[in-house]
Write a protein that holds these residues in place. Structure first.
Motif, PDB file in Angstrom:
ATOM      1  N   THR A  87      -2.155   8.305 -14.765  1.00 55.85           N
ATOM      2  CA  THR A  87      -2.246   8.861 -13.410  1.00 55.85           C
ATOM      3  C   THR A  87      -3.015  10.182 -13.434  1.00 55.85           C
ATOM      4  O   THR A  87      -3.666  10.544 -12.459  1.00 55.85           O
ATOM      5  N   ARG A 118       2.348   6.436 -18.107  1.00 56.37           N
ATOM      6  CA  ARG A 118       2.037   6.620 -16.683  1.00 56.37           C
ATOM      7  C   ARG A 118       1.544   8.043 -16.405  1.00 56.37           C
ATOM      8  O   ARG A 118       0.654   8.245 -15.576  1.00 56.37           O
ATOM      9  N   ASP A 137       8.082   1.107   1.159  1.00 55.71           N
ATOM     10  CA  ASP A 137       8.519   0.140   0.148  1.00 55.71           C
ATOM     11  C   ASP A 137       9.778   0.661  -0.546  1.00 55.71           C
ATOM     12  O   ASP A 137       9.731   1.154  -1.667  1.00 55.71           O
ATOM     13  N   LEU A 169       2.094  15.074 -10.054  1.00 57.39           N
ATOM     14  CA  LEU A 169       1.897  14.838 -11.486  1.00 57.39           C
ATOM     15  C   LEU A 169       2.530  15.956 -12.303  1.00 57.39           C
ATOM     16  O   LEU A 169       3.217  15.702 -13.303  1.00 57.39           O
ATOM     17  N   GLY A 201      -1.846  -3.232   1.499  1.00 58.79           N
ATOM     18  CA  GLY A 201      -2.030  -1.777   1.466  1.00 58.79           C
ATOM     19  C   GLY A 201      -3.452  -1.401   1.075  1.00 58.79           C
ATOM     20  O   GLY A 201      -4.049  -0.476   1.639  1.00 58.79           O
ATOM     21  N   ARG A 227      -4.479  14.703  -0.100  1.00 58.36           N
ATOM     22  CA  ARG A 227      -3.852  13.803  -1.076  1.00 58.36           C
ATOM     23  C   ARG A 227      -4.159  14.237  -2.518  1.00 58.36           C
ATOM     24  O   ARG A 227      -3.317  14.133  -3.398  1.00 58.36           O
ATOM     25  N   ASP A 259       0.733  -5.122  -3.681  1.00 55.05           N
ATOM     26  CA  ASP A 259       0.578  -4.826  -2.261  1.00 55.05           C
ATOM     27  C   ASP A 259      -0.903  -4.831  -1.881  1.00 55.05           C
ATOM     28  O   ASP A 259      -1.525  -3.788  -1.705  1.00 55.05           O
ATOM     29  N   PHE A 272       1.661   0.805 -10.277  1.00 52.49           N
ATOM     30  CA  PHE A 272       3.128   0.807 -10.334  1.00 52.49           C
ATOM     31  C   PHE A 272       3.714   1.174  -8.976  1.00 52.49           C
ATOM     32  O   PHE A 272       4.626   0.513  -8.472  1.00 52.49           O
ATOM     33  N   SER A 273       3.170   2.222  -8.354  1.00 59.37           N
ATOM     34  CA  SER A 273       3.691   2.686  -7.052  1.00 59.37           C
ATOM     35  C   SER A 273       3.380   1.698  -5.944  1.00 59.37           C
ATOM     36  O   SER A 273       4.106   1.621  -4.956  1.00 59.37           O
ATOM     37  N   SER A 274       2.264   0.974  -6.086  1.00 61.57           N
ATOM     38  CA  SER A 274       1.817   0.077  -5.019  1.00 61.57           C
ATOM     39  C   SER A 274       2.400  -1.323  -5.175  1.00 61.57           C
ATOM     40  O   SER A 274       1.807  -2.289  -4.704  1.00 61.57           O
ATOM     41  N   GLY A 275       3.514  -1.433  -5.850  1.00 58.48           N
ATOM     42  CA  GLY A 275       4.219  -2.714  -5.878  1.00 58.48           C
ATOM     43  C   GLY A 275       3.618  -3.770  -6.795  1.00 58.48           C
ATOM     44  O   GLY A 275       3.926  -4.949  -6.655  1.00 58.48           O
ATOM     45  N   GLY A 314      -6.377   7.533  -4.403  1.00 60.87           N
ATOM     46  CA  GLY A 314      -5.698   6.953  -5.554  1.00 60.87           C
ATOM     47  C   GLY A 314      -4.572   6.024  -5.125  1.00 60.87           C
ATOM     48  O   GLY A 314      -3.782   6.382  -4.258  1.00 60.87           O
ATOM     49  N   MET A 315      -4.541   4.812  -5.686  1.00 62.25           N
ATOM     50  CA  MET A 315      -3.442   3.881  -5.404  1.00 62.25           C
ATOM     51  C   MET A 315      -2.950   3.330  -6.733  1.00 62.25           C
ATOM     52  O   MET A 315      -3.454   2.321  -7.239  1.00 62.25           O
ATOM     53  N   SER A 316      -1.984   4.007  -7.295  1.00 62.04           N
ATOM     54  CA  SER A 316      -1.476   3.665  -8.614  1.00 62.04           C
ATOM     55  C   SER A 316      -0.719   2.335  -8.553  1.00 62.04           C
ATOM     56  O   SER A 316       0.174   2.165  -7.737  1.00 62.04           O
ATOM     57  N   LYS A 338      13.967  -0.702  -7.232  1.00 58.03           N
ATOM     58  CA  LYS A 338      13.640  -1.421  -8.462  1.00 58.03           C
ATOM     59  C   LYS A 338      13.376  -0.427  -9.610  1.00 58.03           C
ATOM     60  O   LYS A 338      13.813  -0.641 -10.740  1.00 58.03           O
ATOM     61  N   MET A 393       3.220  -6.030   6.621  1.00 58.78           N
ATOM     62  CA  MET A 393       3.938  -4.810   6.284  1.00 58.78           C
ATOM     63  C   MET A 393       4.474  -4.145   7.545  1.00 58.78           C
ATOM     64  O   MET A 393       4.247  -2.978   7.804  1.00 58.78           O
ATOM     65  N   GLY A 417       6.255   8.957 -10.915  1.00 58.74           N
ATOM     66  CA  GLY A 417       5.664   9.345  -9.632  1.00 58.74           C
ATOM     67  C   GLY A 417       5.475   8.135  -8.731  1.00 58.74           C
ATOM     68  O   GLY A 417       4.970   7.112  -9.177  1.00 58.74           O
ATOM     69  N   MET A 418       5.925   8.245  -7.480  1.00 59.98           N
ATOM     70  CA  MET A 418       5.705   7.162  -6.510  1.00 59.98           C
ATOM     71  C   MET A 418       5.170   7.803  -5.231  1.00 59.98           C
ATOM     72  O   MET A 418       5.930   8.207  -4.350  1.00 59.98           O
ATOM     73  N   SER A 428       3.512  -9.649  -8.286  1.00 61.85           N
ATOM     74  CA  SER A 428       3.468  -9.073  -6.940  1.00 61.85           C
ATOM     75  C   SER A 428       2.451  -7.938  -6.920  1.00 61.85           C
ATOM     76  O   SER A 428       2.131  -7.343  -7.949  1.00 61.85           O
ATOM     77  N   SER A 484       3.657  -5.793 -10.029  1.00 65.98           N
ATOM     78  CA  SER A 484       4.534  -6.084 -11.150  1.00 65.98           C
ATOM     79  C   SER A 484       4.103  -7.424 -11.727  1.00 65.98           C
ATOM     80  O   SER A 484       3.292  -8.139 -11.121  1.00 65.98           O
ATOM     81  N   LEU A 540       6.463  -2.878 -14.315  1.00 60.67           N
ATOM     82  CA  LEU A 540       7.663  -3.649 -14.633  1.00 60.67           C
ATOM     83  C   LEU A 540       7.296  -5.134 -14.734  1.00 60.67           C
ATOM     84  O   LEU A 540       6.450  -5.610 -13.980  1.00 60.67           O
ATOM     85  N   SER A 585       0.560   5.406  -1.436  1.00 64.48           N
ATOM     86  CA  SER A 585       0.359   4.221  -2.277  1.00 64.48           C
ATOM     87  C   SER A 585       1.524   3.251  -2.167  1.00 64.48           C
ATOM     88  O   SER A 585       1.352   2.046  -2.345  1.00 64.48           O
ATOM     89  N   SER A 586       2.724   3.788  -1.910  1.00 64.15           N
ATOM     90  CA  SER A 586       3.922   2.944  -1.895  1.00 64.15           C
ATOM     91  C   SER A 586       4.208   2.378  -0.517  1.00 64.15           C
ATOM     92  O   SER A 586       5.354   2.069  -0.199  1.00 64.15           O
TER      93      SER A 586
END
Lengths: 338, 338
Positions: free
Chosen positions: B136, B132, A174, A140, B177, A132, B174, B159-162, B155-157, A180, A1, A155-156, B172, B164, B196, A160-161
Motif C-alpha cells: 500500500t 500490506r 462494505d 498508512l 466500485g 485522498r 467489488d 483487500f479493502s475493495s472486497g 488508489g483502490m487496494s 470478515k 451496491m 488499512g481499509m 469476490s 478475496s 483472504l 475503496s471499501s
C-alpha cells in the motif's frame, strides 16, 4: 451496491468489543501541515495493545511493520522472533480503529471545497484526488505505528471499501468486509475520507459519521473518542472557568442533558470550539454523533489521548461505574424511571 | 459477498479503453528493497497522461498531489491554476492501472510465506500485515506520481475493495466500485495484494490475475503490460541469441504458438526467466494470463516501459496493424480460417 452489504451470515453473533476514534487533533500536530504527533501516536498504539490483549499471557511485542523508515538504514524484520510460535499466539479482542484527518487532508479539502460536491469542476476533482492522497498517507502511517506495537492492523480506506453517501448520509458501506477482517484476526483501521455522493457528486465522510454507522450495525460494547482535551466542557476549555462535563444523558428522543456535574439550567447549550480548518465539524458533531450512538444503548467515552484516563476507557474499566478520579466525559442512554 | 458484486446497472455499456499493468520490475529497483525507479515512473506517468487525453485540446498539466514530499520544503498546491476552469476540463479516457510489487512486498511475503496461507500461524499473520504495509506504500507513491502528471488517480487496494480468493482463484471483487470510480472520471489504481482466501486462510493475489479478472468482466479494448524488457523472448533475454517474439497467437483451447518470427518448431516451449524473489511467478504467469485475456478477443501488448514503443502501445496505435519498427510482443486470439 444499493445497500450496506450485510449478508445474514457475514456478521457473527459475537459482539465487537470496542470502536475507537483516534481524533485528528490527538495524533497530528494540528497547526503544522501533514505532521504526525509521533509521541502521542506511539503512546496511543501501546495503550491500544494493552487494552486489546487483556487477559492474554504473552507480553512480547512482535513488530509487524517490516518496511524501511525514513532516516533508518535497515528494515526491522522480526522473523527471527518467531522461533517459538506458540508463545506468540496472542489473541486480540475485536477492536475497530477509525481516525480523523487532523492536519492531513483538511487543507486539500477546504482549498477545493470537496465537501460541497461538484465533481464536474476541475478544482473539486483535483481536490478530491489530493485529499485522498493526504488521508491515505496518514492511514498508512497509523497502520504502521499500530503494527510496530504488534497489533495486526489492516488499512481499509472507506472510498475503496464501497462507502458512499447520499446527501452526506451513508448510502453504502462494505460492513461485511470489516467483519470478515475482524473475524480473521485483524484490526481494521478506517478513516475520514473523500467519497462519492449520489446527490452532490462527492463529499467528505467524517470519521465520526463512520463510527456511528459502524456502531449502529456492528453493536460494539463501547465506543471511545480519543481527543486532545479531557472531554466535553461547558465552554471552550481554554477559558479559565471551563467545567468538564463528566456525564451526559441521552433521552429516547435523542436530546441530551448534563447530569454530572449538576448544573442550574440543564438545557443550557454547551458552547463548543471548532478549529477554523476543520471542514467536518468539531466538538458539536462529536456530541451529536456520540448521542446517537448512546441512544443505541452503547456507552461513549470522550477522553484525552495518551493519558492514564484513556487507558482506563479503552480497557473497558468504566463500563460498570465511573471512578471518581477518572477524567473524561461519559455519554449514556438514560432509561426513564417510571 | 459471495459473488463479484456486479449489479446489472453498475457497469455501463460503454467499454473501458485500456487496462495497463505497471510491472514491478519496471517501476521499482528490483534488487534494492523498497526503492522506486523514479525516472521510469515519471516517464510512465507522463506517457499514460498522453495516451489518456488523446484528442483533448488542453495540454496544461494540473498537479493533483498537494502533499509534502520528503526533502521538499513546501507543498505544491495548484489551486491558483484553476482561474479559468473551462480550459482545464480535460477528458481522460477510461483506463485502469494495476501495478505489481517489485521490490515492495515480495521480501515480506516470502519471509513469512503469506502466499501459502495459514493465518493461524503468528508468522504468517505478521507477514500479511507487513506485506500490506509495503504494497500500500508503493500504491500511494504511484497514485502520487500519476496525480503529479494531472491524472485523477485513485488508489483502490484489493483487500479493502472486497477482493478475496478461493484456492487462489478470485472468489469476490467489488468491480462495481471500480466501474463507479471510472464513470465518475477517476483512474482506479489497483495492485497485487495480500488477501483472504476461504480455503487457505490467505494468499497473494498477483496484479496479473487481477488484470485477467478485470478484463474478463469489464472488457477493455486492449491490455498493455509494461515491463523491463522489450517483450517475450524465446530464451532469457540476457542471452546473446535471444529472439524477441513479436506475435503470439492464442487458440480457442487456450494453447498458444509463436507466429512471428516464424520458428521451425512452433510447439517449442518458450523458456522463461523468473527472479528468485518473485513469489507470484514471472514471465510464465504473464504469458498464461495474457493468453487467457487474448482468448476473450482482447489484444495484449507486452512492451518495455518508458520507451517510444510503450507510448505507441498505450495510445492504441497497434490495434489495426503492428508497425515494422515497433518492438514488443502482441498476444492475439487467432480465429481459425475454415
Amino acid at each position: 451496491m444499493d445497500d450496506t452489504h450485510i449478508g445474514p451470515n457475514a456478521i457473527a453473533a459475537e459482539s465487537i468489543r470496542c470502536i475507537v476514534k483516534l481524533g485528528g487533533a490527538a495524533i497530528t500536530c494540528k497547526n503544522e501541515l501533514e505532521m504526525i504527533n509521533e509521541d502521542n501516536l506511539q503512546t496511543v498504539s501501546s495503550q491500544l495493545r494493552q487494552a486489546m490483549i487483556m487477559g492474554s499471557c504473552s507480553n512480547k511485542v512482535v513488530g509487524m511493520d517490516w518496511s524501511k523508515r525514513p532516516g533508518v538504514s535497515d528494515i526491522s524484520c522480526t522473523v527471527g522472533d518467531f522461533g517459538d510460535q506458540a508463545q506468540l499466539n496472542v489473541d486480540f479482542s475485536e477492536f475497530i480503529v477509525v481516525h480523523g484527518a487532523g492536519s492531513f487532508g483538511h487543507f486539500q479539502a477546504s482549498k477545493s471545497g470537496v465537501h460541497k460536491g461538484g465533481l464536474n469542476q476541475p478544482l473539486v476533482k483535483a481536490g478530491f484526488v489530493a485529499t485522498r492522497i493526504s488521508v491515505t498517507n496518514l492511514n498508512l502511517e497509523i497502520v504502521r505505528a499500530l503494527a510496530r506495537e504488534g497489533i495486526p492492523s489492516i488499512g481499509m480506506s472507506p472510498f475503496s471499501s464501497g462507502w458512499s453517501t447520499s446527501n452526506r448520509n451513508v448510502a453504502s458501506a462494505d460492513l461485511a468486509g470489516v467483519a470478515k477482517a475482524l473475524h480473521s484476526g485483524f484490526i481494521p483501521v478506517l478513516h475520514g475520507d473523500a467519497v462519492l455522493d449520489n446527490k452532490l457528486g462527492c463529499t467528505i465522510l467524517s470519521g465520526d459519521v463512520i463510527i456511528r454507522h459502524l456502531a449502529e450495525h456492528l453493536k460494539p460494547e463501547y465506543v471511545v473518542f480519543l481527543t486532545d482535551v479531557y472531554g466535553v466542557y461547558d465552554c471552550p476549555p481554554t477559558e479559565p472557568n471551563a467545567v468538564l462535563l463528566r456525564e451526559i444523558a441521552v433521552d429516547e428522543d435523542g436530546s441530551w442533558s448534563v447530569v454530572n456535574p449538576e448544573v442550574e439550567n440543564r438545557n443550557k447549550q454547551v458552547e463548543i470550539t471548532v478549529a477554523a480548518h476543520d471542514t467536518t465539524g468539531g466538538m458539536e458533531t462529536k456530541i451529536t454523533e456520540a448521542a446517537m450512538i448512546a441512544k443505541l444503548g452503547i456507552d461513549v467515552y470522550i477522553v484525552k489521548a495518551a493519558t492514564s484516563h484513556s487507558l482506563r476507557a479503552l480497557s473497558g474499566e468504566l463500563r460498570h461505574s465511573i471512578p471518581a478520579d477518572w477524567l473524561g466525559t461519559v455519554i449514556r442512554f438514560s432509561r426513564r424511571d417510571g
